[in-house]
Design a protein around this motif. Sequence first.
Motif, PDB file in Angstrom:
ATOM      1  N   VAL A  63       0.811  -1.226   0.000  1.00 38.94           N
ATOM      2  CA  VAL A  63       0.000   0.000   0.000  1.00 38.94           C
ATOM      3  C   VAL A  63       0.837   1.264   0.000  1.00 38.94           C
ATOM      4  O   VAL A  63       0.294   2.373  -0.064  1.00 38.94           O
ATOM      5  CB  VAL A  63      -0.979   0.029   1.205  1.00 38.94           C
ATOM      6  CG1 VAL A  63      -1.842  -1.222   1.228  1.00 38.94           C
ATOM      7  CG2 VAL A  63      -0.240   0.208   2.520  1.00 38.94           C
ATOM      8  N   LYS A  64       2.133   1.098   0.075  1.00 46.85           N
ATOM      9  CA  LYS A  64       3.011   2.287   0.037  1.00 46.85           C
ATOM     10  C   LYS A  64       2.813   3.040  -1.266  1.00 46.85           C
ATOM     11  O   LYS A  64       2.764   2.452  -2.332  1.00 46.85           O
ATOM     12  CB  LYS A  64       4.469   1.856   0.189  1.00 46.85           C
ATOM     13  CG  LYS A  64       4.848   1.401   1.584  1.00 46.85           C
ATOM     14  CD  LYS A  64       6.316   1.026   1.657  1.00 46.85           C
ATOM     15  CE  LYS A  64       6.705   0.597   3.063  1.00 46.85           C
ATOM     16  NZ  LYS A  64       8.128   0.201   3.151  1.00 46.85           N
ATOM     17  N   GLY A  65       2.700   4.358  -1.143  1.00 48.87           N
ATOM     18  CA  GLY A  65       2.473   5.180  -2.321  1.00 48.87           C
ATOM     19  C   GLY A  65       1.020   5.263  -2.733  1.00 48.87           C
ATOM     20  O   GLY A  65       0.668   6.076  -3.594  1.00 48.87           O
ATOM     21  N   ARG A  66       0.165   4.445  -2.130  1.00 47.00           N
ATOM     22  CA  ARG A  66      -1.262   4.473  -2.468  1.00 47.00           C
ATOM     23  C   ARG A  66      -2.125   4.888  -1.283  1.00 47.00           C
ATOM     24  O   ARG A  66      -3.148   5.541  -1.452  1.00 47.00           O
ATOM     25  CB  ARG A  66      -1.713   3.097  -2.968  1.00 47.00           C
ATOM     26  CG  ARG A  66      -0.986   2.611  -4.192  1.00 47.00           C
ATOM     27  CD  ARG A  66      -1.632   1.347  -4.769  1.00 47.00           C
ATOM     28  NE  ARG A  66      -1.607   0.210  -3.853  1.00 47.00           N
ATOM     29  CZ  ARG A  66      -2.693  -0.438  -3.427  1.00 47.00           C
ATOM     30  NH1 ARG A  66      -3.894  -0.051  -3.823  1.00 47.00           N
ATOM     31  NH2 ARG A  66      -2.576  -1.476  -2.604  1.00 47.00           N
ATOM     32  N   PHE A  67      -1.769   4.469  -0.106  1.00 47.81           N
ATOM     33  CA  PHE A  67      -2.540   4.758   1.105  1.00 47.81           C
ATOM     34  C   PHE A  67      -1.794   5.770   1.963  1.00 47.81           C
ATOM     35  O   PHE A  67      -0.558   5.783   2.007  1.00 47.81           O
ATOM     36  CB  PHE A  67      -2.750   3.497   1.932  1.00 47.81           C
ATOM     37  CG  PHE A  67      -3.677   2.479   1.326  1.00 47.81           C
ATOM     38  CD1 PHE A  67      -4.086   2.535   0.021  1.00 47.81           C
ATOM     39  CD2 PHE A  67      -4.135   1.416   2.132  1.00 47.81           C
ATOM     40  CE1 PHE A  67      -4.942   1.586  -0.519  1.00 47.81           C
ATOM     41  CE2 PHE A  67      -4.983   0.455   1.610  1.00 47.81           C
ATOM     42  CZ  PHE A  67      -5.375   0.535   0.282  1.00 47.81           C
ATOM     43  N   ALA A  68      -2.557   6.584   2.672  1.00 49.31           N
ATOM     44  CA  ALA A  68      -1.956   7.549   3.591  1.00 49.31           C
ATOM     45  C   ALA A  68      -2.872   7.732   4.791  1.00 49.31           C
ATOM     46  O   ALA A  68      -4.100   7.625   4.672  1.00 49.31           O
ATOM     47  CB  ALA A  68      -1.727   8.885   2.902  1.00 49.31           C
ATOM     48  N   ILE A  69      -2.263   7.997   5.919  1.00 50.54           N
ATOM     49  CA  ILE A  69      -3.028   8.197   7.148  1.00 50.54           C
ATOM     50  C   ILE A  69      -2.896   9.650   7.585  1.00 50.54           C
ATOM     51  O   ILE A  69      -1.849  10.273   7.397  1.00 50.54           O
ATOM     52  CB  ILE A  69      -2.534   7.238   8.267  1.00 50.54           C
ATOM     53  CG1 ILE A  69      -3.495   7.217   9.442  1.00 50.54           C
ATOM     54  CG2 ILE A  69      -1.122   7.589   8.708  1.00 50.54           C
ATOM     55  CD1 ILE A  69      -3.195   6.110  10.446  1.00 50.54           C
ATOM     56  N   SER A  70      -3.966  10.183   8.134  1.00 49.80           N
ATOM     57  CA  SER A  70      -3.934  11.534   8.670  1.00 49.80           C
ATOM     58  C   SER A  70      -4.901  11.605   9.843  1.00 49.80           C
ATOM     59  O   SER A  70      -5.704  10.701  10.035  1.00 49.80           O
ATOM     60  CB  SER A  70      -4.314  12.572   7.601  1.00 49.80           C
ATOM     61  OG  SER A  70      -5.625  12.356   7.149  1.00 49.80           O
ATOM     62  N   ARG A  71      -4.789  12.662  10.624  1.00 46.03           N
ATOM     63  CA  ARG A  71      -5.687  12.771  11.752  1.00 46.03           C
ATOM     64  C   ARG A  71      -6.098  14.217  11.980  1.00 46.03           C
ATOM     65  O   ARG A  71      -5.379  15.143  11.623  1.00 46.03           O
ATOM     66  CB  ARG A  71      -5.041  12.221  13.034  1.00 46.03           C
ATOM     67  CG  ARG A  71      -3.769  12.941  13.466  1.00 46.03           C
ATOM     68  CD  ARG A  71      -3.351  12.518  14.869  1.00 46.03           C
ATOM     69  NE  ARG A  71      -3.072  11.098  14.977  1.00 46.03           N
ATOM     70  CZ  ARG A  71      -3.115  10.415  16.132  1.00 46.03           C
ATOM     71  NH1 ARG A  71      -3.455  11.029  17.247  1.00 46.03           N
ATOM     72  NH2 ARG A  71      -2.830   9.136  16.154  1.00 46.03           N
ATOM     73  N   ASP A  72      -7.292  14.363  12.569  1.00 52.24           N
ATOM     74  CA  ASP A  72      -7.783  15.665  13.009  1.00 52.24           C
ATOM     75  C   ASP A  72      -8.151  15.484  14.471  1.00 52.24           C
ATOM     76  O   ASP A  72      -9.245  15.009  14.789  1.00 52.24           O
ATOM     77  CB  ASP A  72      -8.993  16.089  12.167  1.00 52.24           C
ATOM     78  CG  ASP A  72      -9.471  17.492  12.501  1.00 52.24           C
ATOM     79  OD1 ASP A  72      -9.199  17.966  13.622  1.00 52.24           O
ATOM     80  OD2 ASP A  72     -10.135  18.098  11.661  1.00 52.24           O
ATOM     81  N   ASN A  73      -7.217  15.834  15.335  1.00 49.52           N
ATOM     82  CA  ASN A  73      -7.447  15.602  16.765  1.00 49.52           C
ATOM     83  C   ASN A  73      -8.652  16.385  17.288  1.00 49.52           C
ATOM     84  O   ASN A  73      -9.351  15.918  18.193  1.00 49.52           O
ATOM     85  CB  ASN A  73      -6.195  15.966  17.557  1.00 49.52           C
ATOM     86  CG  ASN A  73      -5.070  14.961  17.355  1.00 49.52           C
ATOM     87  OD1 ASN A  73      -5.307  13.831  16.923  1.00 49.52           O
ATOM     88  ND2 ASN A  73      -3.844  15.365  17.655  1.00 49.52           N
ATOM     89  N   ALA A  74      -8.901  17.540  16.722  1.00 56.12           N
ATOM     90  CA  ALA A  74     -10.033  18.345  17.176  1.00 56.12           C
ATOM     91  C   ALA A  74     -11.357  17.645  16.895  1.00 56.12           C
ATOM     92  O   ALA A  74     -12.345  17.858  17.610  1.00 56.12           O
ATOM     93  CB  ALA A  74     -10.009  19.718  16.502  1.00 56.12           C
ATOM     94  N   LYS A  75     -11.372  16.828  15.862  1.00 56.69           N
ATOM     95  CA  LYS A  75     -12.586  16.083  15.503  1.00 56.69           C
ATOM     96  C   LYS A  75     -12.542  14.645  15.998  1.00 56.69           C
ATOM     97  O   LYS A  75     -13.424  13.855  15.675  1.00 56.69           O
ATOM     98  CB  LYS A  75     -12.789  16.100  13.988  1.00 56.69           C
ATOM     99  CG  LYS A  75     -13.071  17.475  13.415  1.00 56.69           C
ATOM    100  CD  LYS A  75     -13.333  17.391  11.916  1.00 56.69           C
ATOM    101  CE  LYS A  75     -13.674  18.772  11.344  1.00 56.69           C
ATOM    102  NZ  LYS A  75     -13.936  18.710   9.873  1.00 56.69           N
ATOM    103  N   ASN A  76     -11.472  14.311  16.737  1.00 57.06           N
ATOM    104  CA  ASN A  76     -11.320  12.934  17.229  1.00 57.06           C
ATOM    105  C   ASN A  76     -11.424  11.912  16.107  1.00 57.06           C
ATOM    106  O   ASN A  76     -12.020  10.845  16.274  1.00 57.06           O
ATOM    107  CB  ASN A  76     -12.367  12.618  18.304  1.00 57.06           C
ATOM    108  CG  ASN A  76     -12.069  13.323  19.609  1.00 57.06           C
ATOM    109  OD1 ASN A  76     -10.918  13.626  19.918  1.00 57.06           O
ATOM    110  ND2 ASN A  76     -13.101  13.588  20.382  1.00 57.06           N
ATOM    111  N   THR A  77     -10.834  12.235  14.988  1.00 61.00           N
ATOM    112  CA  THR A  77     -10.980  11.397  13.805  1.00 61.00           C
ATOM    113  C   THR A  77      -9.631  11.160  13.135  1.00 61.00           C
ATOM    114  O   THR A  77      -8.827  12.087  12.998  1.00 61.00           O
ATOM    115  CB  THR A  77     -11.940  12.046  12.798  1.00 61.00           C
ATOM    116  OG1 THR A  77     -13.200  12.275  13.434  1.00 61.00           O
ATOM    117  CG2 THR A  77     -12.153  11.155  11.588  1.00 61.00           C
ATOM    118  N   VAL A  78      -9.433   9.912  12.736  1.00 59.23           N
ATOM    119  CA  VAL A  78      -8.272   9.528  11.941  1.00 59.23           C
ATOM    120  C   VAL A  78      -8.783   9.035  10.597  1.00 59.23           C
ATOM    121  O   VAL A  78      -9.792   8.333  10.530  1.00 59.23           O
ATOM    122  CB  VAL A  78      -7.450   8.434  12.648  1.00 59.23           C
ATOM    123  CG1 VAL A  78      -6.293   7.970  11.775  1.00 59.23           C
ATOM    124  CG2 VAL A  78      -6.923   8.955  13.980  1.00 59.23           C
TER     125      VAL A  78
END
Length: 123
Positions: A63-78
């Motif tokens: 999945v390298k180069g295709r998938f990415a993870i991010s987060r918005d701590n204020a929204k309690n969402t990843v």
Amino acid sequence: VQLQASGGGLVQAGGSLRLSCVVSGFTLDYYTIGWFRQAPGKEREGVLCGSSGGGSTYYLDSVKGRFAISRDNAKNTVYLQMNSLKPEDTAVYFCAAMRGLCGSYVPRRFNYWGQGTLVTVSS
């Protein structure tokens, strides 16, 4: 403590999906979130991990180069952004939480697990 994954669905090969993992009962800032998946008839495998400090670790080379993870701590969402999807990405995707950083792949470090969301990629 709860984690709820959503955003799955049916997509054609080459398409994109963004999964969300909404957490409650704890402060996301201090937790590392991992994404895992389980395809029909196969064992669960780790996909990608996002550390509380902001770094990320790929557990799956495919999945390298295709998938990415991010987060918005204020929204309690990843989020798990999945691009260039392939039929072999078809699986139920889960998110899980732990204290500490991603490090090496040790699933038992993840204390809290959510229910999954189904991703189906058609050829």
